[in-house]
Design a protein around this motif. Structure first.
Motif, PDB file in Angstrom:
ATOM      1  N   ALA A   1       0.967  -1.274  -0.159  1.00 29.72           N
ATOM      2  CA  ALA A   1      -0.059   0.056   0.089  1.00 29.72           C
ATOM      3  C   ALA A   1       0.917   1.172  -0.036  1.00 29.72           C
ATOM      4  CB  ALA A   1      -0.957   0.046   1.189  1.00 29.72           C
ATOM      5  N   ALA A   2       2.015   1.031   0.659  1.00 29.21           N
ATOM      6  CA  ALA A   2       2.997   2.218   0.512  1.00 29.21           C
ATOM      7  C   ALA A   2       3.771   2.522  -0.625  1.00 29.21           C
ATOM      8  CB  ALA A   2       4.010   2.125   1.764  1.00 29.21           C
ATOM      9  N   GLY A   3       3.536   1.602  -1.959  1.00 28.14           N
ATOM     10  CA  GLY A   3       4.175   1.742  -3.022  1.00 28.14           C
ATOM     11  C   GLY A   3       5.964   1.296  -3.093  1.00 28.14           C
ATOM     12  N   CYS A   4       5.847   0.244  -2.178  1.00 25.26           N
ATOM     13  CA  CYS A   4       7.278  -0.469  -1.900  1.00 25.26           C
ATOM     14  C   CYS A   4       7.130  -2.051  -2.600  1.00 25.26           C
ATOM     15  CB  CYS A   4       7.427  -0.748  -0.556  1.00 25.26           C
ATOM     16  SG  CYS A   4       7.853   0.762   0.357  1.00 25.26           S
ATOM     17  N   PRO A   5       8.333  -1.934  -3.387  1.00 19.84           N
ATOM     18  CA  PRO A   5       8.201  -3.353  -4.113  1.00 19.84           C
ATOM     19  C   PRO A   5       8.648  -4.180  -2.948  1.00 19.84           C
ATOM     20  CG  PRO A   5      10.148  -2.028  -4.613  1.00 19.84           C
ATOM     21  CD  PRO A   5       9.176  -1.051  -3.826  1.00 19.84           C
TER      22      PRO A   5
ATOM     23  N   THR B   1      19.942 -17.167  -1.196  1.00 22.13           N
ATOM     24  CA  THR B   1      20.690 -16.778  -2.479  1.00 22.13           C
ATOM     25  C   THR B   1      19.643 -15.972  -3.378  1.00 22.13           C
ATOM     26  OG1 THR B   1      22.208 -18.635  -2.255  1.00 22.13           O
ATOM     27  CG2 THR B   1      22.146 -17.212  -4.288  1.00 22.13           C
ATOM     28  N   GLU B   2      18.653 -16.861  -3.751  1.00 24.30           N
ATOM     29  CA  GLU B   2      17.484 -15.898  -4.477  1.00 24.30           C
ATOM     30  C   GLU B   2      16.700 -14.739  -3.930  1.00 24.30           C
ATOM     31  OE1 GLU B   2      13.913 -17.641  -7.224  1.00 24.30           O
ATOM     32  OE2 GLU B   2      14.196 -18.887  -5.114  1.00 24.30           O
ATOM     33  N   PHE B   3      16.535 -15.054  -2.577  1.00 23.24           N
ATOM     34  CA  PHE B   3      15.958 -13.754  -2.057  1.00 23.24           C
ATOM     35  C   PHE B   3      16.907 -12.544  -2.070  1.00 23.24           C
ATOM     36  CE2 PHE B   3      15.660 -11.207   2.089  1.00 23.24           C
ATOM     37  CZ  PHE B   3      14.196 -11.077   1.845  1.00 23.24           C
ATOM     38  N   VAL B   4      18.455 -12.730  -1.712  1.00 31.75           N
ATOM     39  CA  VAL B   4      19.361 -11.685  -1.918  1.00 31.75           C
ATOM     40  C   VAL B   4      19.302 -11.162  -3.342  1.00 31.75           C
ATOM     41  CG1 VAL B   4      21.656 -11.023  -1.663  1.00 31.75           C
ATOM     42  CG2 VAL B   4      20.601 -12.305   0.048  1.00 31.75           C
ATOM     43  N   ASN B   5      19.241 -12.286  -4.310  1.00 28.52           N
ATOM     44  CA  ASN B   5      19.320 -11.561  -5.635  1.00 28.52           C
ATOM     45  C   ASN B   5      18.490 -10.655  -6.084  1.00 28.52           C
ATOM     46  OD1 ASN B   5      21.714 -13.055  -6.046  1.00 28.52           O
ATOM     47  ND2 ASN B   5      20.760 -14.868  -6.994  1.00 28.52           N
ATOM     48  N   PHE B   6      17.005 -11.059  -5.607  1.00 27.82           N
ATOM     49  CA  PHE B   6      15.897 -10.450  -5.938  1.00 27.82           C
ATOM     50  C   PHE B   6      16.091  -9.024  -4.948  1.00 27.82           C
ATOM     51  CE2 PHE B   6      13.247 -14.349  -6.557  1.00 27.82           C
ATOM     52  CZ  PHE B   6      13.464 -14.262  -7.856  1.00 27.82           C
ATOM     53  N   LEU B   7      16.474  -8.950  -3.904  1.00 26.99           N
ATOM     54  CA  LEU B   7      16.666  -7.477  -3.321  1.00 26.99           C
ATOM     55  C   LEU B   7      17.636  -6.808  -3.802  1.00 26.99           C
ATOM     56  CD1 LEU B   7      16.526  -8.566   0.424  1.00 26.99           C
ATOM     57  CD2 LEU B   7      14.793  -7.334  -0.695  1.00 26.99           C
ATOM     58  N   THR B   8      18.985  -7.398  -4.371  1.00 27.09           N
ATOM     59  CA  THR B   8      19.553  -6.582  -5.065  1.00 27.09           C
ATOM     60  C   THR B   8      19.440  -5.974  -6.302  1.00 27.09           C
ATOM     61  OG1 THR B   8      21.551  -7.975  -3.995  1.00 27.09           O
ATOM     62  CG2 THR B   8      22.179  -6.756  -5.826  1.00 27.09           C
ATOM     63  N   SER B   9      18.621  -6.673  -7.162  1.00 26.61           N
ATOM     64  CA  SER B   9      18.079  -6.078  -8.579  1.00 26.61           C
ATOM     65  C   SER B   9      17.185  -5.115  -8.435  1.00 26.61           C
ATOM     66  CB  SER B   9      17.561  -7.186  -9.175  1.00 26.61           C
ATOM     67  OG  SER B   9      16.071  -7.876  -8.540  1.00 26.61           O
ATOM     68  N   ILE B  10      16.401  -5.210  -7.212  1.00 25.73           N
ATOM     69  CA  ILE B  10      15.471  -4.084  -6.695  1.00 25.73           C
ATOM     70  C   ILE B  10      16.058  -2.579  -6.418  1.00 25.73           C
ATOM     71  CG2 ILE B  10      13.703  -3.334  -5.333  1.00 25.73           C
ATOM     72  CD1 ILE B  10      12.396  -5.966  -5.351  1.00 25.73           C
TER      73      ILE B  10
ATOM     74  N   LEU C   1      13.133  -0.302 -12.212  1.00 26.45           N
ATOM     75  CA  LEU C   1      12.317  -1.584 -11.608  1.00 26.45           C
ATOM     76  C   LEU C   1      11.780  -1.284 -10.461  1.00 26.45           C
ATOM     77  CD1 LEU C   1      11.874  -4.565 -12.159  1.00 26.45           C
ATOM     78  CD2 LEU C   1      13.995  -5.128 -11.267  1.00 26.45           C
ATOM     79  N   ARG C   2      12.289  -0.724  -9.447  1.00 22.86           N
ATOM     80  CA  ARG C   2      12.033  -0.456  -7.999  1.00 22.86           C
ATOM     81  C   ARG C   2      10.742   0.462  -8.056  1.00 22.86           C
ATOM     82  NH1 ARG C   2      16.599   1.299  -5.911  1.00 22.86           N
ATOM     83  NH2 ARG C   2      16.191   3.399  -6.391  1.00 22.86           N
ATOM     84  N   ASP C   3      11.012   1.577  -8.895  1.00 23.03           N
ATOM     85  CA  ASP C   3       9.677   2.391  -9.224  1.00 23.03           C
ATOM     86  C   ASP C   3       8.395   1.615  -9.844  1.00 23.03           C
ATOM     87  OD1 ASP C   3      11.221   4.391  -7.732  1.00 23.03           O
ATOM     88  OD2 ASP C   3      11.434   5.336  -9.623  1.00 23.03           O
TER      89      ASP C   3
END
Length: 105
Positions: free
Chosen positions: A1-5, A34-43, A49-51
């Motif tokens: 709701a706050a607009g955060c990915p 590993t997958e979690f960190v990769n997604f966070l890093t890409s964002i 992408l983040r926006d």
């Protein structure tokens, strides 16, 4: 709701809220750091992408707002409840009228 990915795990009810690649990312299995960190890093590293993911997440969550829920209740649930009540009332009235006629006859 706050607009955060968001990044969540593909388990429980989380996939009902997060559409992978549309409004966030879903880690395929719980505990896959590993997958979690990769997604966070890409964002974190890609502002566009983040926006985009954040805006889509905000839009998606608007359907769960209080106002949206009340609108749905008024538009969909109330008419169904009223129709159900009227049908039950009509059946009861018919049974009552038939019962009276039998007693009179």
């Amino acid at each position: 709701a706050a607009g955060c990915p968001v990044v969540g795990v593909k388990a429980g009810g989380v996939p009902d809220l997060i559409q992978h690649g549309h409004n966030g990312y879903l880690v395929s299995t719980p505990g896959n750091t590993t997958e979690f960190v990769n997604f966070l890093t890409s964002i974190q590293q890609n502002r566009t992408l983040r926006d985009l993911l954040g805006e889509r997440a905000r839009q998606e969550m608007q359907q769960w707002s209080w106002q949206s829920s009340v609108d749905h209740l008024r538009r969909v649930q109330y008419p169904l409840a009223r129709e159900n009540f009227e049908q039950r009332w009509s059946r009861r009235l018919c049974r009552f009228v038939k019962g009276d006629k039998q007693k009179v006859a």
